[in-house]
Design an enzyme around this catalytic site. Structure first.
Site, PDB file in Angstrom:
ATOM      1  N   GLY A  29       0.721  -1.109  -0.012  1.00 31.63           N
ATOM      2  CA  GLY A  29       0.165   0.110  -0.422  1.00 31.63           C
ATOM      3  C   GLY A  29       0.879   1.153  -0.676  1.00 31.63           C
ATOM      4  O   GLY A  29       2.001   1.736  -0.530  1.00 31.63           O
ATOM      5  N   GLY A  34       6.160   4.198  -8.517  1.00 33.00           N
ATOM      6  CA  GLY A  34       6.892   2.827  -8.671  1.00 33.00           C
ATOM      7  C   GLY A  34       5.484   1.742  -9.315  1.00 33.00           C
ATOM      8  O   GLY A  34       5.691   0.695  -9.658  1.00 33.00           O
ATOM      9  N   HIS A  35       4.456   2.246  -7.932  1.00 30.02           N
ATOM     10  CA  HIS A  35       4.058   0.544  -8.378  1.00 30.02           C
ATOM     11  C   HIS A  35       2.401   1.235  -9.523  1.00 30.02           C
ATOM     12  O   HIS A  35       2.159   0.084 -10.015  1.00 30.02           O
ATOM     13  CB  HIS A  35       2.183   1.006  -6.650  1.00 30.02           C
ATOM     14  N   GLN A 146      12.230  -2.963  -9.645  1.00 30.02           N
ATOM     15  CA  GLN A 146      14.414  -3.398  -9.561  1.00 30.02           C
ATOM     16  C   GLN A 146      14.867  -2.821  -8.364  1.00 30.02           C
ATOM     17  O   GLN A 146      14.968  -3.100  -7.906  1.00 30.02           O
ATOM     18  CB  GLN A 146      14.308  -2.927  -9.971  1.00 30.02           C
ATOM     19  N   LYS A 147      13.684  -1.554  -7.773  1.00 29.14           N
ATOM     20  CA  LYS A 147      14.375  -0.992  -6.241  1.00 29.14           C
ATOM     21  C   LYS A 147      14.468  -2.323  -5.615  1.00 29.14           C
ATOM     22  O   LYS A 147      15.627  -1.952  -4.764  1.00 29.14           O
ATOM     23  CB  LYS A 147      13.185   0.129  -6.384  1.00 29.14           C
ATOM     24  N   GLN A 151      14.641  -8.442  -3.314  1.00 29.96           N
ATOM     25  CA  GLN A 151      13.540  -8.934  -2.548  1.00 29.96           C
ATOM     26  C   GLN A 151      13.385  -9.847  -4.660  1.00 29.96           C
ATOM     27  O   GLN A 151      13.163 -10.819  -4.596  1.00 29.96           O
ATOM     28  CB  GLN A 151      12.553  -8.034  -2.606  1.00 29.96           C
ATOM     29  N   ARG A 185       8.378   4.990   2.068  1.00 33.66           N
ATOM     30  CA  ARG A 185       9.405   5.515   3.289  1.00 33.66           C
ATOM     31  C   ARG A 185      10.315   7.321   2.928  1.00 33.66           C
ATOM     32  O   ARG A 185      10.169   7.666   3.839  1.00 33.66           O
ATOM     33  CB  ARG A 185      10.537   4.826   3.477  1.00 33.66           C
TER      34      ARG A 185
HETATM   35  O1  PAF Z   1       7.941  -4.910  -1.955  1.00 36.40           O
HETATM   36  C1  PAF Z   1       7.164  -5.125  -1.743  1.00 36.40           C
HETATM   37  O2  PAF Z   1       6.531  -4.189  -1.046  1.00 36.40           O
HETATM   38  C2  PAF Z   1       6.590  -6.278  -0.246  1.00 36.40           C
HETATM   39  O3  PAF Z   1       7.682  -7.408  -0.098  1.00 36.40           O
HETATM   40  C3  PAF Z   1       5.411  -7.485  -0.793  1.00 36.40           C
HETATM   41  C4  PAF Z   1       6.188  -7.886  -2.102  1.00 36.40           C
HETATM   42  C5  PAF Z   1       4.397  -6.698  -0.898  1.00 36.40           C
HETATM   43  C6  PAF Z   1       5.807  -8.363   0.420  1.00 36.40           C
HETATM   44  O4  PAF Z   1       4.842  -8.145   1.093  1.00 36.40           O
END
Ligand code: PAF
Length: 281
Positions: A29, A34-35, A146-147, A151, A185
């Site tokens: 959220g 970026g999202h 990619q940021k 992960q 953030r």
């Molecule tokens: O990148 C994020 O926001 C989180 O790590 C994700 C992939 C949604 C998993 O909670």
């Protein structure tokens, strides 16, 4: 767009859409551009777009910012609607984790470096929620930025190693006009820190340019790191180069090299990275 809060409802909806391609964009959220880049790509490439908003407690350490993590579900709903999301899955923590199974996913070596070093258990928690989301949504493709390069590397490796039937799509980092990587953030930065924060990307650029000129990793890291030290009041958590996506300090056969940094400011720890394609240098 329909907001869905329960697993039951989500599965009923997906059952009635059987046969269609599904793009999944998992998020925590507080959506930003970026999202939106992830959502737009998912919208272009799939019949149905499902996005999740879930601030996943499993990926926060005891002293991390779970309670403080910014939330704005109304604004998120508005942005997701505009981006063409079909179903916004917003479960509660008890909906996602109704009981403690005692069975965990442990990432191992890939999580011992970069962000994993100062966030023990973080990537185990990411894979916990991602596994659940992949099983619940059964997406054709899932989209990650990619940021969060470590992960992404861990999710790509996990999916390959355990044959999850999903294609992982890597989406480039979206930046502010001055180069700062967009992040939920960033709102925690003071005005002074915000002006300094652009130097993460600049320091990474110094390092990658030095590497392209000299092919000397240590020189590249030293120059990039000193640049950040001289231009910010933040404390560097790490400034490193690793082969990508296997995250090894071994570059002879690397096709891509990840230059990555994390810097602590007073109320926020920011990360950024640049991935260099070795063949194109
Ligand atoms: O990148 C994020 O926001 C989180 O790590 C994700 C992939 C949604 C998993 O909670």
């Amino acid at each position: 767009m329909k907001t869905v809060q329960t697993i039951n409802e989500l599965q009923n909806i997906l059952y009635s859409n059987k046969g269609k391609t599904i793009g999944l964009v998992p998020t925590m959220g507080y959506l930003h551009e970026g999202h939106l880049a992830l959502l737009n790509k998912a919208r272009e490439e799939n019949d149905i777009v499902v996005s999740s908003i879930f601030v996943n407690p499993a990926q926060f350490g005891p002293n991390e910012d779970l309670d403080r993590y910014p939330r704005d579900i109304e604004h998120d709903t508005e942005l997701a609607t505009k981006a063409g999301v079909d179903f916004l899955f917003v479960p509660s923590a008890t909906e996602m984790y109704p009981f403690e199974s005692g069975i965990t996913i442990h990432v191992g070596e890939l999580s011992t470096k970069l962000c994993g070093e100062s966030r023990p258990g973080h990537f185990d928690g990411v894979l916990k929620v991602i596994t659940k989301l992949f099983h619940l949504v059964q997406p054709t493709k899932a989209y990650f930025g990619q940021k969060d390069a470590q992960q992404l590397a861990i999710i790509e490796t996990f999916v390959n190693a355990y044959n999850f039937p999903v294609q992982i799509e890597r989406v480039s980092t979206v930046r502010e006009a001055d180069g700062l990587a967009k992040s939920s953030r960033n709102v925690f930065l003071s005005v002074k820190e915000r002006s300094e924060a652009i130097h993460l990307f600049k320091g990474l650029t110094v390092a990658t340019e030095t590497w392209k000129e000299t092919k000397d990793i240590n020189e590249a890291l030293n120059r990039g790191k000193s640049y950040i030290e001289q231009n910010t009041s933040g404390k560097i958590d790490y400034f490193e180069a690793l082969s990508y996506p296997n995250l090894q300090p071994e570059f002879n056969h690397a096709e891509q090299i990840l230059f990555a940094t994390a810097v602590f400011f007073e109320n926020a720890r920011l990360i950024d990275n640049i991935i260099v394609d070795v063949k194109e240098v």
